[in-house]
Design a protein around this motif. Structure first.
Motif, short mmCIF file in Angstrom:
data_model
loop_
_atom_site.label_atom_id
_atom_site.label_comp_id
_atom_site.label_asym_id
_atom_site.label_seq_id
_atom_site.Cartn_x
_atom_site.Cartn_y
_atom_site.Cartn_z
N UNK A 206 59.45 91.80 8.88
CA UNK A 206 60.20 92.15 10.08
C UNK A 206 61.60 91.58 10.00
N UNK A 207 62.47 92.18 10.78
CA UNK A 207 63.86 91.72 10.90
C UNK A 207 63.99 90.85 12.14
N UNK A 208 64.64 89.72 12.00
CA UNK A 208 64.82 88.79 13.11
C UNK A 208 66.20 89.00 13.74
N UNK A 209 66.34 88.78 15.04
CA UNK A 209 65.29 88.35 15.98
C UNK A 209 64.54 89.49 16.64
N UNK A 399 55.63 80.49 16.49
CA UNK A 399 56.94 80.74 17.07
C UNK A 399 57.95 79.63 16.81
N UNK A 400 57.58 78.34 16.78
CA UNK A 400 58.58 77.33 16.42
C UNK A 400 59.17 77.54 15.03
N UNK A 401 58.36 78.01 14.10
CA UNK A 401 58.90 78.30 12.77
C UNK A 401 59.86 79.47 12.82
N UNK A 402 59.58 80.45 13.67
CA UNK A 402 60.50 81.58 13.84
C UNK A 402 61.85 81.07 14.36
N UNK A 403 61.82 80.14 15.34
CA UNK A 403 63.06 79.60 15.88
C UNK A 403 63.83 78.82 14.81
N UNK A 404 63.09 78.10 13.96
CA UNK A 404 63.75 77.38 12.89
C UNK A 404 64.41 78.30 11.88
N UNK A 405 63.77 79.41 11.57
CA UNK A 405 64.37 80.37 10.64
C UNK A 405 65.62 81.01 11.24
N UNK A 406 65.61 81.25 12.56
CA UNK A 406 66.80 81.80 13.21
C UNK A 406 67.95 80.82 13.17
N UNK A 407 67.67 79.53 13.32
CA UNK A 407 68.73 78.53 13.24
C UNK A 407 69.33 78.46 11.83
N UNK A 408 68.52 78.72 10.81
CA UNK A 408 69.02 78.68 9.43
C UNK A 408 69.71 79.98 9.02
N UNK A 409 69.69 80.96 9.89
CA UNK A 409 70.35 82.22 9.57
C UNK A 409 69.52 83.17 8.75
N UNK A 410 68.21 82.93 8.63
CA UNK A 410 67.33 83.83 7.87
C UNK A 410 67.11 85.09 8.68
N UNK A 411 67.36 86.23 8.08
CA UNK A 411 67.32 87.48 8.83
C UNK A 411 66.01 88.24 8.75
N UNK A 412 65.09 87.84 7.86
CA UNK A 412 63.84 88.58 7.69
C UNK A 412 62.70 87.58 7.50
N UNK A 413 61.51 87.96 7.93
CA UNK A 413 60.38 87.04 7.86
C UNK A 413 59.09 87.83 7.73
N UNK A 414 58.05 87.11 7.32
CA UNK A 414 56.72 87.69 7.13
C UNK A 414 55.69 86.60 7.38
N UNK A 415 54.63 86.94 8.09
CA UNK A 415 53.60 85.94 8.35
C UNK A 415 52.64 86.39 9.43
#
Length: 481
Positions: A206-209, A399-415
């Motif tokens: 998925x693409x964040x956020x 969800x806390x890990x999702x928030x951490x990835x957004x703070x690092x500027x990561x634009x895509x995630x999987x999990x």
């Protein structure tokens, strides 16, 4: 009488001497003793001839192995030259359209060199196996000769019966049962692969956020029966051990291509990614077989991503790199997987067709990870994005890990926080129905020829008759009739 030591002579001389001594013994010694000594000497002569022939075969085999080694060294040298030529081609001031044919030809040549190297390696392995079989046969013959000679030796030194402990002969029942269960499980896995009972489950990327789905990863499962579905950790070790890796990869690739075909029909830039086994990455022949499958379904390759482990990517030989280059030229994209080191050479990734980098979320969120990059993780995400490479955080489970990835500027995630792996609908793998051919509109009726005989004059057409006037009285008479 002087004694002749046949063992001190060379094989050919020992053979001649054996026959000569046998003939002399037949003349000088009386009766059956002479016959026995003669036969023994003749046997020694034949043994000497056999030793000589065996030495010649060994010399010939050693010479063949040396030639194979020399050819392999030359092929490796040529592969290095082709690689250097490819680098010079990349540095030459040519347009992409002009360099594409030469680059494709170099990729095919590199792949052929790799396949020939694998063939030479198989020939050398076959010769080695042949030597092992010959040695085993010789050991069996020596054991049989010693058993036949045992009764004669028993007169001098009687054999002492040896009492063996039952524990030395019988194996542990638990270990035997465990080995039997492993063999049965391996047989079931091999049968399931032979029947093609491989299932593919998809987990979205998925693409964040926004959490909008941009692609899927194909995760393999193995169906033994209606109630038994094996996870990868339950069968991959057996698949690798028994050499079933290329078969499994071919099945997964065909299913991934079917999913890619379905995604292509929906529009957008959706993709599906799949993994290959370690045995496939270590064999140029297996990679070439998968490349032929991709060539057959080239129109769907634009929606396919092949994941390559980082350690494998850094150790690929020139032949494997050539095959990956051919796949990339056909539209396939690659993803760097199982990342343990955040030091990336973005231009090199782009040159080799890598468009995704999948990093565990735990490694990204670690303040001082092993193999940390020279820049911060947030800057690394921006650098990859500027290079048109997607940074995907794997293993995002809350969800806390999702928030951490957004703070690092990561634009895509999987999990699992987004979606667990789900099975694919059966209609996705069905062949698309062929569209009915449009019915041709009826052609206007052609005018019949005026004459069937060549040069026959056409009949004159009758002049149109003017409408005839009818009296109203006649119309009434016809209506009342």
């Amino acid at each position: 009488m002087a004694r002749i030591r046949l063992s001190a002579l060379p094989p050919a001389a020992s053979g001649v001497a054996g026959f000569s001594v046998g003939a002399a013994a037949m003349l000088l010694l009386p009766g059956g003793l002479a016959n026995a000594v003669g036969l023994l000497s003749a046997g020694l002569g034949l043994a000497g001839s056999a030793v000589l022939a065996r030495r010649r075969l060994v010399d010939e085999r050693d010479r063949v192995l040396a030639l194979l080694g020399e050819v392999k060294v030359r092929m490796a040298t040529n592969a290095m030259r082709v690689d250097a030529l490819a680098q010079r081609l990349e540095q030459s001031p040519m347009s992409e359209a002009d360099a594409a044919p030469s680059r494709a030809m170099l990729n095919e040549l590199t792949a052929e060199v790799g396949l020939l190297g694998d063939l030479l390696q198989q020939v050398a392995t076959t010769l080695g196996d042949h030597d092992d079989q010959i040695r085993l046969m010789q050991e069996k013959r020596a054991a049989a000769r010693s058993e036949r000679a045992a009764p004669a030796l028993a007169v001098v030194e009687p054999a002492v019966p040896e009492v063996l402990s039952p524990l030395a002969v019988r194996e542990d029942p638990a270990a035997e049962a465990r080995r039997a269960a492993e063999e049965e499980r391996a047989a079931l896995i091999g049968e399931a692969l032979a029947r093609g009972q491989v299932e593919v489950h998809l987990q979205p990327v998925v693409q964040l956020p926004q959490r909008r789905t941009r692609g899927y990863e194909a995760l393999v499962r193995l169906r033994l029966d209606e109630k038994t579905l094996l996870m990868p950790e339950e069968f991959l070790a057996i698949v690798e051990e028994r050499g079933f890796g290329p078969t499994l990869d071919a099945l997964v690739l065909t299913r991934a291509l079917a999913i890619a075909r379905h995604l292509g029909g929906k529009g957008g830039d959706l993709f599906v990614s799949c993994n290959f086994s370690a045995a496939t990455w270590g064999s140029s022949r297996a990679l070439a077989a998968l490349a032929r499958i991709l060539e057959k379904y080239r129109e769907h390759a634009g929606h396919l991503v092949i994941e390559v482990p980082q350690r494998v990517f850094r150790l690929l030989d020139p032949s494997s790199l050539g095959l990956l280059g051919a796949m990339s030229a056909g539209g396939v994209r690659f993803a760097l997987d199982q990342v343990g080191d955040l030091r990336f050479d973005v231009p090199s990734l782009l040159d080799r067709g890598v468009r995704l980098v999948k990093v565990p979320a735990a490694l990204l969120s670690d303040t001082a990870p092993r193999g940390a990059a020279d820049i911060a993780v947030g800057d690394l995400a921006a650098l990859l994005e500027r290079g048109a490479v997607m940074l995907v955080a794997e293993g995002v489970e809350d969800d806390p890990t999702v928030a951490g990835m957004l703070e690092l500027g990561v634009g895509y995630a999987q999990g699992g926080v987004f979606s667990p792996p789900r099975p694919v609908r059966p209609e996705v793998f069905a062949e698309p129905a062929e569209k009915p051919a449009p019915q041709p509109s009826p052609a206007p009726a052609e005018a019949l020829p005026s004459a069937e005989v060549v040069d026959y004059p056409a009949p004159a057409q009758a002049a149109p008759q003017p409408p005839r006037r009818v009296a109203f009285r006649d119309v009434l008479r016809r209506a009342s009739a």
